[in-house]
Design a protein around this motif. Structure first.
Motif, PDB file in Angstrom:
ATOM      1  N   THR A   3      94.120  37.922  23.523  1.00 28.47           N
ATOM      2  CA  THR A   3      94.049  36.724  22.627  1.00 28.47           C
ATOM      3  C   THR A   3      92.479  36.817  22.406  1.00 28.47           C
ATOM      4  O   THR A   3      91.612  36.717  22.912  1.00 28.47           O
ATOM      5  N   LEU A  55      92.961  31.572  16.114  1.00 31.65           N
ATOM      6  CA  LEU A  55      93.274  32.249  17.371  1.00 31.65           C
ATOM      7  C   LEU A  55      94.134  33.386  17.044  1.00 31.65           C
ATOM      8  O   LEU A  55      94.992  32.852  16.569  1.00 31.65           O
ATOM      9  N   TRP A  57      96.786  35.808  18.507  1.00 34.08           N
ATOM     10  CA  TRP A  57      97.640  36.071  19.699  1.00 34.08           C
ATOM     11  C   TRP A  57      98.199  37.609  19.713  1.00 34.08           C
ATOM     12  O   TRP A  57      98.792  37.815  18.652  1.00 34.08           O
ATOM     13  N   ASP A 166      90.342  37.445  25.192  1.00 29.24           N
ATOM     14  CA  ASP A 166      90.511  36.956  26.236  1.00 29.24           C
ATOM     15  C   ASP A 166      89.140  36.053  27.146  1.00 29.24           C
ATOM     16  O   ASP A 166      88.944  35.136  26.625  1.00 29.24           O
ATOM     17  N   GLU A 204      92.731  31.528  25.404  1.00 31.75           N
ATOM     18  CA  GLU A 204      93.910  30.758  25.486  1.00 31.75           C
ATOM     19  C   GLU A 204      93.799  29.349  25.660  1.00 31.75           C
ATOM     20  O   GLU A 204      94.702  28.723  25.512  1.00 31.75           O
TER      21      GLU A 204
END
Length: 717
Positions: A3, A55, A57, A166, A204
């Motif tokens: 992420t 963001l 993912w 991350d 996240e």
């Protein structure tokens, strides 16, 4: 899968930039990732006044490996006696492959050497590190600024940057002269409620951690929360919040942690027109007004503000907002009382001091032209009593020089209506002053009174012809005088009110008057100006039929014609007819009635172009010689055309085009026999007299169909 978080932290951004920037990212970031063979599972975009964020993912750790094929030198140069030459060896070395792996393939230009090589995918972290600066600096918008001593431009200074894959910080820098903004994992919470930095441990965790720091980064959730709070606050005081979508969008991007507060103002200000109070609240203060009931214009002496401060201090914040609004409304009351000290007509001389356009003179001069055009429209519409129209035309711009409209330009027309009533003008004149500005924008209501319609069209026609006359045509997205909107309004008003307006004749009148009044500054010739205006209106009609009325493009072409003077003039002479024919064609396409006549009429129309028959002729009596008939099918065709004449004339007279289509459908089987039956004929007969006779039969059928449309422009569905 990883992420990735990118957050740009700034000083408070302009509200309209937030949505615009995220919209740009929605198209650019997925495209940028795709260009580098990265396909995430999903992408989320966030924004507040102090930040823009994305963001990503489900990112793969690396690009997929790519197999690439590279064309090399010609085979005869690369190999000699079956062995690689220096050319082949050099090519193989450059591509990093074994010379023995080179392949020879035939191409259009002969045999060439090809190398197949595997390109190992780069790590996603490396790609993102290089792409992120472009995502930021590539954003576009208005009112960009520079700060510090660098050349970096953004709507507001950039204060921090978060780039997390991350839990790893990617090393990204934004260089701005001597100042360098380096990426980190530290962001900022709410300026008042959480002034301490917030450490993002993992990408996240972004939304959760900022929510805990009193920042709602999700725009949709923030908007929904504001709307719910405003409605609930209004309900508590037995009112209904007035929530205009544009204001809701703006307020959403002015706060990070919204709290609705209810303020109050003195009831004496309710004596002001509701439009003034609402404008004061919405335009200057970004407050939501409160009505007594949903459908009522009557306001309550309350307002709802959306605070971005500490909810515990709402009482203090409310008192501050009340003081500001009280001052605003006091100004409004002063303007309102001062403006009514003289009748609306008394402001006309002051319009001499307001320039409409440098080469076109004052607004007062424009008012005189509006009155003249309004008279021409009214004469054409055969309006016997034009007193209200002329009075409204005279006063329609008078409120522009009042103090209230000077403070709130968006109230032009609205205040003109109020001041007209206060001056003792008739109700028709007052409403026309307001309505002549309608529609103000796309989807807005149209004027409902005849005076408002006539004056509104006159105002726009004067602007269109004047600006075109100066050679200032709109181009691309540049339309500073909103000429497209003006032309759209004229057409839409005509259609909505079913006004039998001959626009072609009216344009000739207005352009001729302009040429006489402004010969010294006029750029095109009169003929060129008339053609430009006509083409402009035809394009507007085309767009409105296709986009607003949802008529298929080929059916619009069929009623407007392609370089067909007869059709283009007909459209401009009768806007109602061109609308009705287009909508009728769309309806008979949907119910398949069009199919019953399409093949026959279209085939006849195509062949008729080989002849020389005038497209306006309908009666076969003097155009077709029965003595030249060789087959009974010709006589049957001729008889059917004779019977068709009165039916077409009747359909054209009362615009009953379904009657015309029914008549054409009855003729279709007869024409089919003429083409393909046992007694069919060769249209292009070697004998020129017989050929012309048969082409005239087909031309006459085409002409009857042309009363409805040019079937040659219709595409078979």
């Amino acid at each position: 899968m990883a992420t990735f978080l990118l957050e740009i932290g700034t000083e408070e951004l302009p509200a309209d930039f937030v949505d615009g920037a995220l919209e740009q990212w929605r198209s650019r970031i997925p495209q940028s990732l795709a260009e580098h063979y990265l396909t995430p599972e999903s992408i989320e975009f966030y924004g507040t006044p102090r930040r823009l964020a994305v963001l990503i993912w489900g990112l793969p750790p690396n690009q997929p490996d790519q197999e690439e094929e590279v064309k090399g030198p010609p085979a005869q140069t690369a190999f000699k006696d079956g062995k690689p030459t220096k050319a082949a060896l050099g090519f193989a070395q450059k591509q990093g492959v074994d010379p023995e792996s080179l392949e020879i393939r035939a191409t259009e230009k002969g045999d060439f050497v090809f190398a197949r090589k595997m390109i190992v995918g780069k790590p996603s972290a490396e790609i993102l590190t290089h792409q992120v600066p472009g995502w930021i600096t590539g954003l576009e918008g208005r009112r960009f600024m520079r700060w510090a001593d660098g050349d970096l431009r953004f709507p507001r200074p950039i204060r921090w940057l978060v780039t997390l894959l991350d839990s790893e910080v990617l090393p990204v820098e934004l260089v701005n002269g001597s100042h360098v903004c380096r990426s980190d994992r530290l962001t900022q919470g709410h300026r008042v409620l959480h002034p301490q930095p917030v450490e993002i441990t993992h990408a996240e965790e972004y939304v959760r951690l900022l929510d805990a720091a009193f920042v709602q980064v999700d725009i949709e959730k923030r908007r929904s929360l504001i709307e719910r709070q405003a409605k609930a606050a209004a309900a508590r005081i037995n009112g209904v919040a007035v929530i205009h979508p544009a204001l809701l969008e703006e307020v959403t991007n002015l706060v990070e942690y919204p709290t609705a507060i209810v303020g109050q103002f003195d009831t004496e200000f309710l004596e002001l027109p509701p439009e003034v109070i609402i404008t004061e609240m919405e335009s200057h203060q970004r407050y939501f007004p409160v009505r007594k009931q949903t459908e009522s214009l009557e306001l309550l002496p309350y307002f709802i503000a959306i605070s971005n401060g500490d909810p515990a201090r709402s009482a203090i914040i409310t008192r501050g907002n009340e003081r500001v609004l009280r001052a605003r409304l006091s100004d409004g009351k002063f303007f309102f009382d001062a403006d009514r000290a003289q009748p609306l007509e008394g402001y006309l001389p002051k319009l001499e001091t307001v320039t409409f356009q440098a080469d076109l003179g004052s607004v007062r001069a424009k008012v005189d032209r509006i009155g003249r055009v309004a008279r021409q429209i009214a004469d054409q519409l055969q309006i016997p009593d034009q007193k209200d129209i002329q009075r409204a035309a005279l006063l329609c711009k008078a409120d522009l020089v009042t103090q209230m409209v000077g403070e709130f330009p968006e109230l032009q027309g609205v205040m003109g209506e109020k001041y007209a009533r206060a001056s003792g003008e008739s109700e028709a004149v007052a409403i026309a002053i307001l309505e002549h500005y309608l529609p103000r924008g796309a989807g807005d209501e149209l004027p409902t009174t005849l005076a408002g319609q006539v004056v509104g069209m006159a105002d726009r026609l004067d602007t269109l012809v004047s600006i075109f006359g100066l050679g200032m045509l709109p181009s691309g997205s540049s339309d500073p005088f909103a000429l497209r909107r003006a032309a759209n309004a004229i057409v839409n008003i005509t259609w909505a009110a079913n006004l039998p307006l001959n626009l072609l004749h009216l344009l000739d009148q207005v352009t001729t008057d302009f040429a006489q009044d402004f010969a010294a500054v006029m750029k095109p010739s009169l003929t060129e100006l008339q053609q430009q205006i006509q083409d402009f209106f035809l394009q507007r009609i085309r767009t409105l039929l296709q986009e607003d009325r949802k008529v298929d493009y080929d059916l619009v072409n069929a009623v407007l014609g392609e370089n067909d003077l007869e059709y283009t003039e007909r459209a401009l002479k009768d806007l109602l007819d061109v609308r009705d024919r287009a909508l009728f064609l769309q309806s008979i396409r949907k119910d398949n009635t069009l199919e019953t006549i399409y093949e026959t009429v279209n085939r006849s129309s195509r062949l008729a172009t080989q002849g020389d028959l005038d497209t306006t002729m309908l009666d076969p009596t003097s155009l077709v010689d029965p003595s030249l008939f060789k087959q009974p099918s010709e006589q049957a065709f001729y008889t059917a055309l004779m019977d068709l004449v009165p039916q077409t004339e009747a359909a054209r007279a009362d615009r009953n085009y379904r009657k015309l289509v029914s008549a054409l459908a009855a003729v279709a089987p007869i024409v089919s026999q003429f083409f393909d039956g046992p007694q069919s004929v060769l249209v292009m007969d070697p004998d020129p007299h017989i050929r012309r006779n048969r082409l005239n039969l087909l031309g006459l059928l085409r002409n009857h169909a042309r009363v409805l449309a040019d079937f040659g422009a219709i595409v078979k569905s």
